[in-house]
Design an enzyme around this catalytic site. Structure first.
Site, short mmCIF file in Angstrom:
data_model
loop_
_atom_site.label_atom_id
_atom_site.label_comp_id
_atom_site.label_asym_id
_atom_site.label_seq_id
_atom_site.Cartn_x
_atom_site.Cartn_y
_atom_site.Cartn_z
N LYS A 10 -3.41 -1.38 15.78
CA LYS A 10 -4.07 -0.44 14.86
C LYS A 10 -5.07 0.44 15.60
O LYS A 10 -5.29 1.60 15.21
CB LYS A 10 -4.73 -1.21 13.71
CG LYS A 10 -3.72 -1.83 12.76
CD LYS A 10 -2.76 -0.78 12.20
CE LYS A 10 -1.78 -1.35 11.21
NZ LYS A 10 -0.87 -0.32 10.63
N THR B 89 -3.11 -6.62 -2.14
CA THR B 89 -1.72 -6.32 -2.46
C THR B 89 -1.08 -7.58 -3.05
O THR B 89 -1.66 -8.68 -3.02
CB THR B 89 -0.95 -5.91 -1.20
OG1 THR B 89 -0.97 -7.01 -0.27
CG2 THR B 89 -1.61 -4.69 -0.54
N LEU C 72 0.82 -1.20 0.00
CA LEU C 72 0.00 0.00 0.00
C LEU C 72 0.86 1.26 0.00
O LEU C 72 0.49 2.27 -0.60
CB LEU C 72 -0.93 0.00 1.22
CG LEU C 72 -1.95 -1.14 1.30
CD1 LEU C 72 -2.85 -0.97 2.51
CD2 LEU C 72 -2.78 -1.22 0.02
N TYR D 289 -2.18 -7.35 16.51
CA TYR D 289 -2.29 -6.46 15.35
C TYR D 289 -3.50 -5.55 15.49
O TYR D 289 -3.41 -4.33 15.31
CB TYR D 289 -2.41 -7.28 14.06
CG TYR D 289 -2.66 -6.43 12.83
CD1 TYR D 289 -1.61 -5.78 12.19
CD2 TYR D 289 -3.95 -6.25 12.34
CE1 TYR D 289 -1.83 -4.98 11.08
CE2 TYR D 289 -4.18 -5.47 11.22
CZ TYR D 289 -3.13 -4.83 10.59
OH TYR D 289 -3.36 -4.02 9.48
N SER E 252 -6.15 0.68 10.20
CA SER E 252 -6.82 -0.45 9.56
C SER E 252 -8.26 -0.48 10.06
O SER E 252 -8.56 0.04 11.13
CB SER E 252 -6.12 -1.76 9.92
OG SER E 252 -6.91 -2.88 9.54
#
Length: 326
Positions: free
Chosen positions: A234, A265, A80, A230, A215
């Site tokens: 975020k 991606t 990204l 994670y 995110s």
């Protein structure tokens, strides 16, 4: 608003012959013919492709342009981050610092992006100043050195995107501590170091824009994959953006947050090529029924980086196909 003021602001419609007649459903349908005509308040307006093309190249809101701005993107050599760099060059930026762990990869990405930007364009590679900088964002000293190189090269910095980040999938009981620490060092501490150095260099020249890439995981719990650290990292980045926005608002520095959903991606495509069931699950949970393409984020990142969002700070833009709505 009082009834008198309301009446003044919105006077009753005239009963004269100047009133536009209300079109019936049948008349509207007849006007919306395959010949590209649009019905607008009873008037038939033909779509002229030549005029549309001329307007597309000649008319745009200048505030969205990044011409004359110095931009920096961490994690810009791939994924990204690379898409953000491409969007910046397409939007007029000619002074760009691509920051990634390996300097040679950042430099190579810059060369390729410049070549692409020159295709079907009046621009030549000599018109661009794109530098690659090696940097470990988890190290405050490394981030400081990267910004020093940018300032030595350009003398200012206007827009920064903190895009560097990692994700791993372990259950909470199985997640190794050293991996958790590494994730937080990159995702949270790296975003903070990047934002802080950006602000330090922006404030003396009047301010700038900082975008922290969070995110949709800051708002929801992803399934079926386990990724608690994670998600929490975020969420921390999202609140960090809001907190820094308040702290620096009167100093001219805006801090916002971009929250992507599931994006295809190159890395994600590789993973999903071996797990079609996971891809179908993610798509079924997304109201738009598909995963996002990296270029789907281009408009949002340019908006946040440009003067078009000059009165916007502490906000989050989610680009997730509606995932967080349900």
């Amino acid at each position: 608003m009082s009834s008198r003021l309301f009446a003044r602001a919105f006077p009753a419609p005239s009963t004269s012959s100047a009133v536009i007649p209300r079109a019936s459903t049948s008349s509207l349908r007849s006007r919306l013919s395959p010949r590209n005509t649009n019905a607008v308040f009873g008037a038939s307006v033909r779509w002229n492709s030549a005029v549309a093309e001329k307007a597309r190249t000649a008319k745009f809101l200048p505030d969205f342009s990044l011409a004359g701005k110095v931009c920096l993107v961490t994690g810009g050599a791939r994924g990204l981050g690379q898409e953000f760099c491409r969007a910046f060059l397409q939007s007029g930026c000619t002074s760009l610092a691509i920051v990634d762990l390996k300097e040679e990869e950042a430099a190579a990405a810059g060369e390729e992006l410049v070549k692409q930007a020159c295709v079907d364009s009046d621009m030549s590679p000599e018109d661009y100043s794109v530098i690659g900088i090696g940097c470990d964002v988890s190290s405050e000293l490394s981030v400081q050195q990267a910004f020093r190189k940018v300032m030595d090269t350009y003398g200012r910095i206007d827009s920064v995107v903190a895009s560097a980040g990692i994700v791993e999938n372990y259950t909470a009981f199985d997640y190794p501590f050293d991996r958790i620490k590494r994730l937080y060092d990159i995702n949270v501490h790296g975003a903070f170091f990047t934002a802080r150095e950006a602000a330090r260099n922006m404030i003396p020249v009047g301010g700038g824009s900082i975008t922290l890439v969070s995110s949709m995981s800051a708002n929801i719990v992803n399934i079926p994959q386990p990724q608690t650290p994670y998600n929490a990292s975020k969420a921390a980045v999202k609140h960090m953006a809001a907190s820094l926005a308040v702290e620096w608002a009167k100093k001219g520095v805006r801090v916002n947050c971009l929250a992507p959903g599931y994006m295809l991606t190159k890395l994600t495509r590789t993973i999903l090529a071996h797990d079609e069931d996971l891809k179908r699950t993610w798509e079924s949970l997304t109201p738009m029924g598909r995963m996002g393409e990296p270029e789907d984020l281009a408009g949002a990142i340019v908006f946040l980086a440009s003067d078009a969002s000059r009165f916007m700070t502490g906000s989050e833009i989610r680009v997730d196909g509606g995932y967080c709505v349900i």
